[in-house]
Motif scaffolding. Structure first.
Motif, PDB file in Angstrom:
ATOM      1  N   VAL A   1      59.124  84.882  28.943  1.00 45.10           N
ATOM      2  CA  VAL A   1      58.459  83.608  28.603  1.00 45.10           C
ATOM      3  C   VAL A   1      58.723  82.380  29.124  1.00 45.10           C
ATOM      4  O   VAL A   1      58.150  81.685  29.606  1.00 45.10           O
ATOM      5  N   SER A   2      60.062  82.457  29.203  1.00 45.81           N
ATOM      6  CA  SER A   2      60.807  81.138  29.925  1.00 45.81           C
ATOM      7  C   SER A   2      60.404  80.984  31.505  1.00 45.81           C
ATOM      8  O   SER A   2      60.089  80.140  31.904  1.00 45.81           O
ATOM      9  N   VAL A   3      60.601  82.256  31.995  1.00 47.57           N
ATOM     10  CA  VAL A   3      60.280  82.366  33.595  1.00 47.57           C
ATOM     11  C   VAL A   3      58.675  81.773  33.814  1.00 47.57           C
ATOM     12  O   VAL A   3      58.592  80.997  34.538  1.00 47.57           O
ATOM     13  N   PHE A   4      58.040  82.359  32.717  1.00 51.90           N
ATOM     14  CA  PHE A   4      56.402  82.156  33.066  1.00 51.90           C
ATOM     15  C   PHE A   4      56.265  80.461  32.700  1.00 51.90           C
ATOM     16  O   PHE A   4      55.558  79.860  33.581  1.00 51.90           O
ATOM     17  N   CYS A   5      56.983  80.094  31.838  1.00 52.89           N
ATOM     18  CA  CYS A   5      56.863  78.406  31.348  1.00 52.89           C
ATOM     19  C   CYS A   5      57.386  77.572  32.555  1.00 52.89           C
ATOM     20  O   CYS A   5      56.799  76.774  33.176  1.00 52.89           O
ATOM     21  N   LEU A   6      58.275  78.073  33.131  1.00 50.62           N
ATOM     22  CA  LEU A   6      59.158  77.550  34.304  1.00 50.62           C
ATOM     23  C   LEU A   6      58.144  77.349  35.543  1.00 50.62           C
ATOM     24  O   LEU A   6      57.939  76.565  36.314  1.00 50.62           O
ATOM     25  N   ALA A   7      57.429  78.525  35.586  1.00 53.06           N
ATOM     26  CA  ALA A   7      56.647  78.764  37.078  1.00 53.06           C
ATOM     27  C   ALA A   7      55.337  77.650  36.817  1.00 53.06           C
ATOM     28  O   ALA A   7      54.921  77.284  37.445  1.00 53.06           O
ATOM     29  N   LEU A   8      55.030  77.682  35.587  1.00 52.77           N
ATOM     30  CA  LEU A   8      53.751  76.820  35.271  1.00 52.77           C
ATOM     31  C   LEU A   8      54.166  75.430  35.467  1.00 52.77           C
ATOM     32  O   LEU A   8      53.398  74.803  36.034  1.00 52.77           O
ATOM     33  N   LEU A   9      55.280  75.129  35.176  1.00 52.15           N
ATOM     34  CA  LEU A   9      55.799  73.701  35.218  1.00 52.15           C
ATOM     35  C   LEU A   9      55.923  73.238  36.702  1.00 52.15           C
ATOM     36  O   LEU A   9      55.684  72.488  37.111  1.00 52.15           O
ATOM     37  N   ALA A  10      56.634  74.256  37.406  1.00 50.36           N
ATOM     38  CA  ALA A  10      56.654  74.145  38.762  1.00 50.36           C
ATOM     39  C   ALA A  10      55.437  73.923  39.487  1.00 50.36           C
ATOM     40  O   ALA A  10      55.336  73.012  40.532  1.00 50.36           O
ATOM     41  N   GLY A  11      54.510  74.541  39.012  1.00 50.68           N
ATOM     42  CA  GLY A  11      53.072  74.533  39.787  1.00 50.68           C
ATOM     43  C   GLY A  11      52.485  73.119  39.361  1.00 50.68           C
ATOM     44  O   GLY A  11      51.626  72.259  40.209  1.00 50.68           O
ATOM     45  N   TRP A  12      52.597  72.801  38.246  1.00 52.70           N
ATOM     46  CA  TRP A  12      52.015  71.494  37.859  1.00 52.70           C
ATOM     47  C   TRP A  12      52.886  70.281  38.462  1.00 52.70           C
ATOM     48  O   TRP A  12      52.049  69.400  38.787  1.00 52.70           O
ATOM     49  N   VAL A  13      53.892  70.141  38.723  1.00 60.72           N
ATOM     50  CA  VAL A  13      54.467  69.297  39.115  1.00 60.72           C
ATOM     51  C   VAL A  13      54.450  69.020  40.654  1.00 60.72           C
ATOM     52  O   VAL A  13      54.452  67.986  41.241  1.00 60.72           O
ATOM     53  N   SER A  14      54.337  70.189  41.333  1.00 59.98           N
ATOM     54  CA  SER A  14      54.147  70.254  42.623  1.00 59.98           C
ATOM     55  C   SER A  14      52.935  69.739  43.205  1.00 59.98           C
ATOM     56  O   SER A  14      52.641  69.306  44.268  1.00 59.98           O
ATOM     57  N   GLY A  15      51.774  69.894  42.337  1.00 53.98           N
ATOM     58  CA  GLY A  15      50.447  69.292  42.833  1.00 53.98           C
ATOM     59  C   GLY A  15      49.655  70.227  43.205  1.00 53.98           C
ATOM     60  O   GLY A  15      50.133  71.518  43.436  1.00 53.98           O
ATOM     61  N   PRO A  16      48.502  69.947  43.769  1.00 56.76           N
ATOM     62  CA  PRO A  16      47.692  70.894  44.375  1.00 56.76           C
ATOM     63  C   PRO A  16      48.232  71.550  45.575  1.00 56.76           C
ATOM     64  O   PRO A  16      48.616  70.711  46.351  1.00 56.76           O
ATOM     65  N   PRO A  17      47.738  72.674  45.981  1.00 58.37           N
ATOM     66  CA  PRO A  17      47.934  73.187  47.241  1.00 58.37           C
ATOM     67  C   PRO A  17      47.217  72.537  48.288  1.00 58.37           C
ATOM     68  O   PRO A  17      46.169  72.027  48.087  1.00 58.37           O
ATOM     69  N   ALA A  18      48.123  72.412  49.288  1.00 56.82           N
ATOM     70  CA  ALA A  18      47.324  71.253  50.682  1.00 56.82           C
ATOM     71  C   ALA A  18      46.279  72.141  51.131  1.00 56.82           C
ATOM     72  O   ALA A  18      45.409  71.359  51.883  1.00 56.82           O
ATOM     73  N   GLY A  19      46.185  73.205  51.137  1.00 56.09           N
ATOM     74  CA  GLY A  19      45.105  74.077  51.799  1.00 56.09           C
ATOM     75  C   GLY A  19      43.591  73.770  51.204  1.00 56.09           C
ATOM     76  O   GLY A  19      42.692  73.591  51.909  1.00 56.09           O
ATOM     77  N   GLN A  20      43.751  73.416  49.922  1.00 54.06           N
ATOM     78  CA  GLN A  20      42.323  72.875  49.329  1.00 54.06           C
ATOM     79  C   GLN A  20      41.785  71.671  49.897  1.00 54.06           C
ATOM     80  O   GLN A  20      40.690  71.382  50.243  1.00 54.06           O
ATOM     81  N   LYS A  21      42.682  70.741  50.207  1.00 54.72           N
ATOM     82  CA  LYS A  21      42.356  69.506  50.580  1.00 54.72           C
ATOM     83  C   LYS A  21      41.957  69.660  52.146  1.00 54.72           C
ATOM     84  O   LYS A  21      40.913  69.021  52.652  1.00 54.72           O
ATOM     85  N   ALA A  22      42.718  70.297  52.763  1.00 62.38           N
ATOM     86  CA  ALA A  22      42.507  70.683  54.093  1.00 62.38           C
ATOM     87  C   ALA A  22      41.109  71.265  54.720  1.00 62.38           C
ATOM     88  O   ALA A  22      40.188  71.168  55.427  1.00 62.38           O
ATOM     89  N   GLN A  23      40.622  72.252  53.716  1.00 62.87           N
ATOM     90  CA  GLN A  23      39.379  73.093  53.662  1.00 62.87           C
ATOM     91  C   GLN A  23      38.382  72.035  53.588  1.00 62.87           C
ATOM     92  O   GLN A  23      37.385  71.987  54.103  1.00 62.87           O
ATOM     93  N   PHE A  24      38.510  71.226  52.411  1.00 61.83           N
ATOM     94  CA  PHE A  24      37.633  70.174  51.897  1.00 61.83           C
ATOM     95  C   PHE A  24      37.251  69.320  53.272  1.00 61.83           C
ATOM     96  O   PHE A  24      36.016  69.246  53.485  1.00 61.83           O
TER      97      PHE A  24
END
Length: 108
Positions: A21-44
């Motif tokens: 559970v701790s590792v899962f929560c840390l992974a979610l937090l890291a994803g939230w802090v890092s922002g959206p993947p650059a690939g989404q914007k580049a594709q748009f």
């Protein structure tokens, strides 16, 4: 006197569950802090550019106008909005983009 009961050692299953559970929560937090993947914007942006080029119908002046002014016109005519932890929604003001491009083609 009351006799204290010895503490039961924590079971291995409970320890493993807490770790997962701790590792899962840390992974979610890291994803939230890092922002959206650059690939989404580049594709748009790539799709918008391809559509603009296709709308030129091989007109050399139109293609040159897009080559010179597309980035500048696009900058003010799209917005991004988080739509989840790992995704961002991009919205284009197509009318504003094409108005901007047309303004450049008329002034040159």
């Amino acid at each position: 006197m009351t006799e204290e009961k010895p503490r039961k050692p924590r079971s291995k299953t409970k320890t493993i569950f807490i770790a997962i559970v701790s590792v899962f929560c840390l992974a979610l937090l890291a994803g939230w802090v890092s922002g959206p993947p650059a690939g989404q914007k580049a594709q748009f942006l790539s799709e918008i550019h391809q559509n603009a080029v296709a709308d030129c119908n091989d007109d050399p002046e139109c293609l040159e106008n897009i080559r010179l002014h597309f980035d500048e016109c696009l900058r003010g005519n799209y917005a991004s909005e988080r739509s989840g932890i790992f995704t961002t929604t991009y919205n284009l003001d197509a009318e504003g983009l094409y108005d901007c491009l047309n303004d450049f083609s008329q002034t040159e």
